[in-house]
Design an enzyme around this catalytic site. Structure first.
Site, PDB file in Angstrom:
ATOM      1  CG  ASP A   1      -1.902   1.128   1.219  1.00 35.47           C
ATOM      2  OD1 ASP A   1      -3.034   0.897   0.792  1.00 35.47           O
ATOM      3  OD2 ASP A   1      -1.536   2.254   1.616  1.00 35.47           O
ATOM      4  CG  LEU A   2       2.053   5.333  -2.625  1.00 33.42           C
ATOM      5  CD1 LEU A   2       3.550   5.141  -2.409  1.00 33.42           C
ATOM      6  CD2 LEU A   2       1.785   5.864  -4.016  1.00 33.42           C
TER       7      LEU A   2
ATOM      8  CG  ASP B   1      -3.852   3.426  -1.579  1.00 34.02           C
ATOM      9  OD1 ASP B   1      -4.599   2.423  -1.658  1.00 34.02           O
ATOM     10  OD2 ASP B   1      -3.877   4.213  -0.612  1.00 34.02           O
TER      11      ASP B   1
END
Length: 445
Positions: free
Chosen positions: A329-330, A372
Site C-alpha cells: 500500500d502506497l 493505492d
C-alpha cells in the site's frame, strides 16, 4: 478519458467528468439489479450518478424475474447480489451466466461472498465490488463496458476477415492472398506476385532461387498438420505457422489448400494459399493485454492477480510446494494528491509500479489491485524469502530521490502456512499490512 486520474476512488470519479456537456459522456446506461435490498440498489445508483452516468434501472428479486426481464428488453450491465439463495453453488452460477448471456455481469459481494471470488471469475463475472465499497462500482462498470467493446471490435474484425476470404480466396491474382505450388519436400515450384511481395522479395525468380528444401526458410509444415488431409476432398487442414521475410522479420501466415496426388495415390506436392495474419495476431495480443493489465501502471490488473493466485493454489496442491503473496500500500496517496496534484499522485503510483517490476522475476505476478493497493505473487517462495523481497521494495521506495518521497506498507503471507484459500490469503495479508500501518502511525505520534 485520461488514464492519469485513476489512483483512488475519488479521483476516478472526477476523472470521468466530461470535457464537454454533449460529446464526452457515456450513452445512457440501462442496468438490471438482481438484489433484494432496495437501499443497496439506491446507493449504487447514487454512486453511478456521481460518476456522471445517466442511469435507468430495473430490479429483479430472483433468477426467474431476471430471466423474464432479459427476455423483454436488453441491458448494458447486470449487477447481481452475491451470495444469493437464487444461485447457490456452481449450478446456480451457471444458470445466472446463461441467463445474462453476453451482457456484462458484475457481482456485489458481502464479506462472506469474497471467499468465492475465484468461483465467480471461473463462471464469467466481468468484475466484482465489495458491498462495503460501493463507491468502486462506477469504475467496475466502466471496465465491464470497455471489455465488452473490445470483444465486439475483435469479433467484427474476425467476421470482416472471413467475409473477405470467402470473396477473394479463389482469385489467384488478388494481392491479399499468396498462392504457391510446392513439391512433396515443401520447395516452391511456382508462386504468385502477392506471395513474392508478402515475403519481401523483388521477383518470383529471386524467391524461387532462395527457397531450397535444405534451408527450411519457408517451412510449410509438410511433416505435420499440412500432411493431414480429408479423405473425401484431399484438403489440407488449415494451420498457422511463422515464416521469415527476406529481411529476417517474422511473418505469421495461415495456410490452407490441398494435396496433389499422382495416379498411385502418392502425394507429390501441395497447392497452398497463404494469408498474412501478422497484424491480426498483434491486435489480438494487444486486446488481451488491455483486458488483463492496469491502464495506468502497466502491471497486471486485479483479475489477472486472482487468476495467478488460483493457478498457484492448484499447482501447490499438486506439488506440495508453498508460494507467497505480498500486499503493498502506497502510504499517504491522498496527501500527495492534495499537496502536489493528481498528476504527481499518478506518477508516484507509476514509480512504485516500476520498483515492483524491477524486484519481480519472470515467474512472479506484479499487479495493481486498484487505488493505492498493489500485490506480488511469488511462486516457489517461502515466507522468509518473500519478506526479504517486501523489505527490499520498501527500501528502494524510501531511497527514491524523486519528490514527493515514497513510503510503502506491506503484508506478507504464504500458502498454506498462513492461509489455504484466495480469500483467507488476501485477508491475512491485508491484516498484516494494516498492522504495519498502525506501527508506523504509532512511531510518528
Amino acid at each position: 478519458m485520461s488514464s492519469l486520474t485513476q489512483n483512488n476512488v475519488q479521483s476516478d470519479q472526477r476523472g470521468f467528468r466530461p470535457e464537454s456537456t454533449d460529446s464526452r459522456r457515456f450513452p445512457p446506461l440501462h442496468i438490471l439489479f438482481i438484489h433484494r435490498d432496495a437501499d443497496t440498489v439506491e446507493c449504487c445508483l447514487q454512486e453511478l450518478k456521481k460518476a456522471q452516468f445517466t442511469v435507468s434501472a430495473d430490479i429483479a428479486l430472483n433468477l426467474a424475474q431476471c430471466t423474464e426481464q432479459l427476455r423483454s428488453q436488453s441491458y448494458d450491465v447486470v449487477v447481481a447480489e452475491y451470495p444469493s439463495p437464487s444461485w447457490n453453488g456452481s449450478q446456480g452460477l451457471q444458470s445466472l451466466r446463461q441467463a445474462v448471456e453476453e451482457t456484462p455481469l458484475l457481482f456485489l459481494t458481502t464479506s462472506k461472498g469474497k471467499e468465492s471470488i475465484a468461483e465467480l471469475t471461473a463462471h464469467g463475472a466481468f468484475d466484482y465490488v465489495d458491498g462495503e465499497h460501493i463507491a468502486q462500482l462506477p469504475m467496475a462498470v466502466r471496465r465491464a463496458l470497455n471489455e465488452k467493446k473490445l470483444r465486439t471490435e475483435l469479433e467484427e474484425a474476425g467476421k470482416a476477415l472471413k467475409h473477405s476470404q470467402s470473396l477473394y480466396r479463389a482469385l489467384v491474382d488478388n494481392p491479399a492472398y499468396g498462392v504457391c505450388r510446392c513439391d512433396a519436400q515443401g520447395k516452391f515450384v511456382s508462386v504468385n506476385q502477392a506471395l513474392v511481395t508478402m515475403l519481401g522479395y523483388a521477383t518470383k525468380e529471386e524467391l524461387l532461387a532462395a527457397n531450397h528444401p535444405s534451408d527450411g526458410v519457408f517451412d510449410l509444415g509438410t511433416g505435420s498438420a499440412l500432411a493431414e488431409r480429408s479423405a473425401e476432398r484431399m484438403r489440407i487442414n488449415p494451420i498457422e505457422i511463422e515464416w521469415k521475410r527476406k529481411n529476417g522479420t517474422a511473418l505469421k501466415v495461415r495456410l490452407s489448400g490441398r494435396g496433389i496426388f499422382d495416379e498411385h495415390g502418392d502425394c507429390v506436392g501441395h497447392e497452398i494459399i497463404a494469408v498474412d495474419v501478422t497484424e491480426e495476431r498483434t491486435l489480438e495480443q494487444q486486446l488481451r493485454n488491455q483486458a488483463s493489465s492496469d491502464s495506468l501502471t502497466g502491471l497486471a490488473n486485479h483479475r489477472r492477480l486472482f487468476d495467478a493466485l488460483h493457478a498457484e493454489i492448484c499447482r501447490s496442491k499438486r506439488t506440495k510446494r508453498e508460494f507467497s503473496l505480498v500486499l503493498l500500500d502506497l502510504d499517504g496517496l491522498k496527501k500527495i494528491n492534495d499537496r502536489y496534484g493528481h498528476l504527481a499522485g499518478d506518477r508516484a503510483l507509476c514509480r512504485l509500479a516500476l520498483i515492483l517490476a524491477d524486484c519481480s522475476r519472470s515467474i512472479d505476478t506484479a499487479a495493481r489491485q486498484g487505488g493505492d493497493e498493489f500485490a506480488l505473487v511469488l511462486p516457489e517462495t517461502g515466507i522468509a524469502a518473500a519478506t526479504l523481497v517486501a523489505h527490499r521494495i520498501c527500501d528502494l521506495a524510501a531511497k527514491d530521490a524523486e519528490e514527493p518521497r515514497l513510503s510503502v506498507s506491506v503484508g506478507v503471507v504464504s500458502y498454506t502456512k498462513d492461509a489455504d484459500t484466495i480469500g483467507t490469503m488476501v485477508r491475512a495479508a491485508d491484516q498484516a499490512l494494516y498492522a504495519m500501518k498502525l506501527a508506523k502511525a504509532a512511531r510518528v505520534s
